[in-house]
Design an enzyme around this catalytic site. Structure first.
Site, mmCIF file in Angstrom:
data_model
loop_
_atom_site.group_PDB
_atom_site.id
_atom_site.type_symbol
_atom_site.label_atom_id
_atom_site.label_comp_id
_atom_site.label_asym_id
_atom_site.label_seq_id
_atom_site.Cartn_x
_atom_site.Cartn_y
_atom_site.Cartn_z
ATOM 1 N N CYS A 87 0.384 -1.347 0.182
ATOM 2 C CA CYS A 87 0.039 0.389 -0.093
ATOM 3 C C CYS A 87 0.680 1.535 -0.038
ATOM 4 O O CYS A 87 1.578 1.799 -1.089
ATOM 5 C CB CYS A 87 -1.006 -0.041 1.079
ATOM 6 S SG CYS A 87 -2.280 1.356 0.518
ATOM 7 N N HIS A 124 -3.253 -5.725 0.149
ATOM 8 C CA HIS A 124 -3.298 -5.572 1.501
ATOM 9 C C HIS A 124 -3.481 -7.685 1.734
ATOM 10 O O HIS A 124 -4.277 -7.713 2.299
ATOM 11 C CB HIS A 124 -3.895 -5.138 2.672
ATOM 12 C CG HIS A 124 -4.384 -3.928 3.024
ATOM 13 N ND1 HIS A 124 -2.657 -3.304 3.409
ATOM 14 C CD2 HIS A 124 -3.874 -2.998 2.194
ATOM 15 C CE1 HIS A 124 -2.781 -1.785 3.713
ATOM 16 N NE2 HIS A 124 -3.129 -1.784 2.981
ATOM 17 N N GLU A 136 -1.297 -9.296 3.717
ATOM 18 C CA GLU A 136 -1.121 -9.703 4.858
ATOM 19 C C GLU A 136 -2.204 -9.923 5.939
ATOM 20 O O GLU A 136 -2.232 -10.278 7.118
ATOM 21 C CB GLU A 136 0.061 -8.635 5.158
ATOM 22 C CG GLU A 136 -0.269 -7.687 5.916
ATOM 23 C CD GLU A 136 -0.803 -6.841 5.048
ATOM 24 O OE1 GLU A 136 -1.611 -5.067 5.405
ATOM 25 O OE2 GLU A 136 -1.244 -6.293 3.713
#
Length: 233
Positions: free
Chosen positions: A89, A177, A179
């Protein structure tokens, strides 16, 4: 053990599901807190892996957040040496800018779960584990970037063309994202409450339901993705 240095801009945006994978790969992880710790003290060439995480600020706002200058300097040297570097990001936007590309506000904010559209190169990379037929991913950004000269585009969405690019053999920038975890993203709903309230078609209840529907699958596929990417370094 190998060393992973992680620059964090927000306490609730951490390595998430990448934490356990790095542990399995025998990385010792150390967080450096942007705005609190001295980023200029990081040797760009020393860690085996550098990860730049997300944040609410803009990659072009060094007037208000002067530590961005140090992050840019670190990334310029790191990427020039083609050492393992991951940007997520804001981290991806900082990578793009450090490589000479423009970072700027997008036409609209992209917040919520969506499918990645991988191009043929992306489908032959570790990102294939995150392809549309495999999983949805979480988007949470309002800025975008031009593709840096010399980089390779890997993925897009219908709203934002530049979702992932590679640089050299060991640099990877991700606008989305991969993660996040189901439990961790609940903190995002709280911390991003003001931003969510300002966007009419984004609601916490919908985000929470989508997270319930998609996060578990993402964690499975992200583990495969991280394993494959780390093995390629």
């Amino acid at each position: 053990m190998k060393r992973a240095t992680v620059i964090r801009h927000l306490g609730f945006e951490d390595l998430g599901n990448l934490t356990e994978i790095l542990k399995q790969k025998k990385y010792a992880v150390s967080y450096v807190e942007a705005g609190q710790d001295c980023l200029a003290a990081i040797d760009p060439l020393a860690p085996d892996l550098i990860v730049i995480l997300g944040g609410l600020i803009s990659a072009y706002d060094e007037q208000n957040y002067p530590f961005i200058i140090d992050e840019m300097s670190l990334l310029e040297r790191r990427l020039a040496a083609d050492l393992p570097t991951l940007g997520i990001c804001l981290g991806a936007q900082l990578m793009a800018r450090s490589l000479g590309a423009k970072v700027y506000p997008g036409d609209e904010k992209e917040i919520g779960w969506s499918k990645l559209e991988l191009n043929p190169i992306g489908m032959h990379s570790s990102l294939a584990h995150l392809a549309a037929e495999q999983t949805s991913v979480l988007q949470w950004h309002g800025d975008t970037f031009d593709l840096p000269a010399g980089s390779i585009l890997l993925a897009s969405t219908t709203k934002y063309q530049n979702q992932a690019f590679s640089w050299g053999k060991r640099g990877l920038a991700l606008q989305f994202h991969p993660e996040v975890t189901a439990s961790g993203v609940e903190r995002w709903f709280i911390s991003h409450a003001c931003e969510i309230d300002q966007i009419p078609d984004v609601m916490v209840t919908k985000l929470r339901q989508d997270t319930k529907d998609y996060a578990a699958r993402l964690e499975i596929q992200s583990a495969k993705f991280w394993q494959a990417w780390l093995a390629s370094l």
